[in-house]
Motif scaffolding. Structure first.
Motif, PDB file in Angstrom:
ATOM      1  N   UNK A 115       0.726  -1.135   0.059  1.00  0.00           N
ATOM      2  CA  UNK A 115       0.162   0.240  -0.323  1.00  0.00           C
ATOM      3  C   UNK A 115       0.509   1.355  -0.035  1.00  0.00           C
ATOM      4  N   UNK A 116       1.949   1.658   0.437  1.00  0.00           N
ATOM      5  CA  UNK A 116       3.051   2.308   0.415  1.00  0.00           C
ATOM      6  C   UNK A 116       3.401   2.660  -1.048  1.00  0.00           C
ATOM      7  N   UNK A 117       3.482   1.385  -2.141  1.00  0.00           N
ATOM      8  CA  UNK A 117       4.890   0.796  -2.605  1.00  0.00           C
ATOM      9  C   UNK A 117       4.445   1.993  -4.304  1.00  0.00           C
ATOM     10  N   UNK A 118       4.683   2.139  -5.218  1.00  0.00           N
ATOM     11  CA  UNK A 118       5.192   3.139  -6.242  1.00  0.00           C
ATOM     12  C   UNK A 118       3.465   3.192  -7.177  1.00  0.00           C
ATOM     13  N   UNK A 119       3.114   1.838  -7.101  1.00  0.00           N
ATOM     14  CA  UNK A 119       2.121   1.117  -8.183  1.00  0.00           C
ATOM     15  C   UNK A 119       0.919   1.758  -7.088  1.00  0.00           C
ATOM     16  N   UNK A 120       1.026   1.808  -6.204  1.00  0.00           N
ATOM     17  CA  UNK A 120      -0.278   2.568  -5.451  1.00  0.00           C
ATOM     18  C   UNK A 120      -0.222   3.569  -5.916  1.00  0.00           C
ATOM     19  N   UNK A 121       0.366   4.316  -5.219  1.00  0.00           N
ATOM     20  CA  UNK A 121       0.460   5.485  -5.228  1.00  0.00           C
ATOM     21  C   UNK A 121      -0.068   6.365  -6.143  1.00  0.00           C
ATOM     22  N   UNK A 122       0.325   5.219  -7.399  1.00  0.00           N
ATOM     23  CA  UNK A 122       0.353   5.992  -9.060  1.00  0.00           C
ATOM     24  C   UNK A 122      -1.193   5.971  -9.664  1.00  0.00           C
ATOM     25  N   UNK A 123      -1.756   4.779  -8.886  1.00  0.00           N
ATOM     26  CA  UNK A 123      -2.894   4.044  -9.241  1.00  0.00           C
ATOM     27  C   UNK A 123      -4.082   4.828  -8.640  1.00  0.00           C
ATOM     28  N   UNK A 124      -5.015   5.977  -8.775  1.00  0.00           N
ATOM     29  CA  UNK A 124      -6.048   6.170  -8.200  1.00  0.00           C
ATOM     30  C   UNK A 124      -7.073   4.959  -7.351  1.00  0.00           C
ATOM     31  N   UNK A 125      -6.903   4.537  -8.908  1.00  0.00           N
ATOM     32  CA  UNK A 125      -8.377   3.672  -9.213  1.00  0.00           C
ATOM     33  C   UNK A 125      -8.183   2.298  -8.400  1.00  0.00           C
ATOM     34  N   UNK A 126      -6.553   2.234  -8.445  1.00  0.00           N
ATOM     35  CA  UNK A 126      -5.922   0.272  -7.907  1.00  0.00           C
ATOM     36  C   UNK A 126      -6.018   1.313  -6.187  1.00  0.00           C
ATOM     37  N   UNK A 127      -5.848   1.984  -5.420  1.00  0.00           N
ATOM     38  CA  UNK A 127      -6.163   2.670  -4.466  1.00  0.00           C
ATOM     39  C   UNK A 127      -7.375   2.004  -3.926  1.00  0.00           C
ATOM     40  N   UNK A 128      -8.679   2.599  -4.471  1.00  0.00           N
ATOM     41  CA  UNK A 128      -9.952   2.420  -4.352  1.00  0.00           C
ATOM     42  C   UNK A 128     -10.341   0.759  -4.271  1.00  0.00           C
ATOM     43  N   UNK A 129      -9.671  -0.306  -4.674  1.00  0.00           N
ATOM     44  CA  UNK A 129     -10.437  -1.453  -4.944  1.00  0.00           C
ATOM     45  C   UNK A 129      -9.200  -2.213  -4.070  1.00  0.00           C
ATOM     46  N   UNK A 130      -8.300  -1.615  -3.874  1.00  0.00           N
ATOM     47  CA  UNK A 130      -7.236  -1.933  -2.625  1.00  0.00           C
ATOM     48  C   UNK A 130      -8.138  -2.407  -1.481  1.00  0.00           C
ATOM     49  N   UNK A 131      -8.165  -1.026  -0.902  1.00  0.00           N
ATOM     50  CA  UNK A 131      -8.354  -0.668   0.254  1.00  0.00           C
ATOM     51  C   UNK A 131      -9.657  -1.520   0.599  1.00  0.00           C
ATOM     52  N   UNK A 132     -11.102  -1.113  -0.559  1.00  0.00           N
ATOM     53  CA  UNK A 132     -11.806  -1.715   0.047  1.00  0.00           C
ATOM     54  C   UNK A 132     -11.761  -3.263   0.082  1.00  0.00           C
ATOM     55  N   UNK A 133     -10.730  -4.029  -0.764  1.00  0.00           N
ATOM     56  CA  UNK A 133     -10.745  -5.214  -0.498  1.00  0.00           C
ATOM     57  C   UNK A 133      -9.976  -5.591   0.769  1.00  0.00           C
ATOM     58  N   UNK A 134      -9.336  -4.619   1.211  1.00  0.00           N
ATOM     59  CA  UNK A 134      -8.363  -4.861   2.398  1.00  0.00           C
ATOM     60  C   UNK A 134      -9.479  -5.019   4.048  1.00  0.00           C
ATOM     61  N   UNK A 135     -10.361  -4.176   3.898  1.00  0.00           N
ATOM     62  CA  UNK A 135     -11.381  -3.845   5.105  1.00  0.00           C
ATOM     63  C   UNK A 135     -12.176  -4.843   4.653  1.00  0.00           C
ATOM     64  N   UNK A 136     -12.402  -5.589   3.446  1.00  0.00           N
ATOM     65  CA  UNK A 136     -13.477  -6.433   3.410  1.00  0.00           C
ATOM     66  C   UNK A 136     -13.064  -7.752   3.919  1.00  0.00           C
TER      67      UNK A 136
END
Length: 360
Positions: free
Chosen positions: A327-348
């Motif tokens: 979640x602190x990687x460059x890939x996550x920081x540069x992809x807003x859509x991936x952030x939303x889906x990843x955080x949603x998956x983490x909380x789920x």
């Protein structure tokens, strides 16, 4: 004379009544202690034969779920949607990280607290200090030391191998290093420095190994806990919880193994040990169920300490090596859509595993 006899009679009645009350209190106390600390045969849902059938089913079901979970990321690279550089893999791994985090916080740590604060244990020292939190903290710090030490070891090993390769490939009169002199000061650049890609691979290797050790440690304990139970009311929800937990825990581990780039044999060995650990623990529990009292002080202490250690390892690994690393990687920081889906998956993932704690 009649008055004296009357007082003597009252005295005898009082003494007898006090003795009866004393004996009644002692018996009620023993019955209560036996109900709290005795074997599982006192439970209303006790059914040894029915529980055995469920436990045999649990071995097959959990073995299948564990194997499928750990092998999907390892051998799923031929499918586009399961490639380790794809977003679906990244999001699914985030869900699995949430499951592991909730396992440590919501399942393992409360179980450890219940065991180490049980009324079946002597008040001193178990009621005077929160040992479950202390052991979890020590385990997390020990995992940090192992994580750091293993990373340093592999970096030095990789650097040494790089230097040896450069020396073998270089011409005899080639200058491997060069100095920039500035007065009496200078610095040397070695030819065996590790690239960013090499450092990332080393981290994945260490994460996979430490995660495997942590998972194996707690999988044995939860397997034994299921195997020793002769209550179908306890075994049924545990089967569902462990199947769900083992599948996604295996997916997280398989993803780390795949990202580390292990050779096929090494990857299969690691996957094998993960898959058989919990079913093996269940088999051990079945073997000792007839002579095992899970409310005995010795059993409670061992279970509580191992649950605490497992909780500390799982919390550290999920937060530091899985969640923070991705979640602190460059890939996550540069992809807003991936952030939303990843955080949603983490909380789920964390929420789903937490809800399961209602039944198991």
């Amino acid at each position: 004379m009649h008055v004296e006899k009357k007082f003597m009679g009252l005295g005898l009645i009082t003494i007898c009544w006090s003795r009866i009350m004393f004996i009644t209190n002692m018996l009620s106390r023993k019955i209560t202690l036996w109900g709290d600390c005795g074997p599982e045969t006192q439970l209303a849902c006790y059914d040894k034969v029915g529980a055995l059938h469920l436990k045999v089913t649990a071995i097959a079901v959990i073995l299948t779920a564990s194997t499928l979970g750990v092998l999907l990321p390892i051998h799923g690279q031929r499918f586009t949607w399961l490639r380790i550089d794809g977003n679906i893999f990244f999001i699914t791994k985030a869900f699995a990280a949430g499951v592991i985090l909730a396992t440590g916080f919501v399942h393992m740590l409360p179980d450890a607290a219940g065991a180490l604060t049980s009324s079946c244990l002597p008040d001193h020292p178990w009621s005077t200090f929160p040992f479950f939190g202390f052991f979890a903290m020590v385990a997390a710090l020990a995992t940090l030391l192992v994580d750091f030490g293993a990373t340093e070891f592999y970096e030095r090993l990789q650097s040494r191998r790089g230097k040896m390769k450069n020396w073998e490939d270089a011409p005899v009169d080639a200058e491997i290093t060069h100095d920039h002199m500035n007065g009496n000061l200078g610095h040397t650049h070695g030819a065996g420095s590790i690239s960013d890609e090499g450092l990332a691979r080393i981290r994945h290797v260490v994460i996979a190994q430490v995660l495997e050790l942590g998972i194996v440690a707690h999988s044995v304990i939860i397997g034994i806990a299921l195997g020793v139970s002769n209550s179908p009311c306890t075994v049924r929800p545990l089967i569902a919880a462990l199947t769900f937990h083992q599948f996604f825990e295996g997916f997280a581990l398989g993803g780390c193994i795949s990202q580390a780039g292990y050779k096929t044999l090494s990857a299969v060995i690691m996957a094998f040990f993960f898959a058989v650990t919990t079913p093996g623990g269940i088999a051990i529990g079945i073997g000792i169920a007839s002579s095992y009292n899970d409310n005995s002080p010795k059993a409670l202490i061992v279970e509580g300490i191992f649950d605490s250690i497992s909780a500390g390892i799982l919390v550290y690994m999920s937060l530091v090596d899985l969640i923070a690393a991705d979640f602190l990687s460059k890939r996550m920081r540069c992809n807003y859509r991936l952030q939303i889906f990843s955080y949603t998956a983490l909380f789920l993932g964390a929420g789903a595993m937490s809800v399961i704690a209602i039944w198991a």
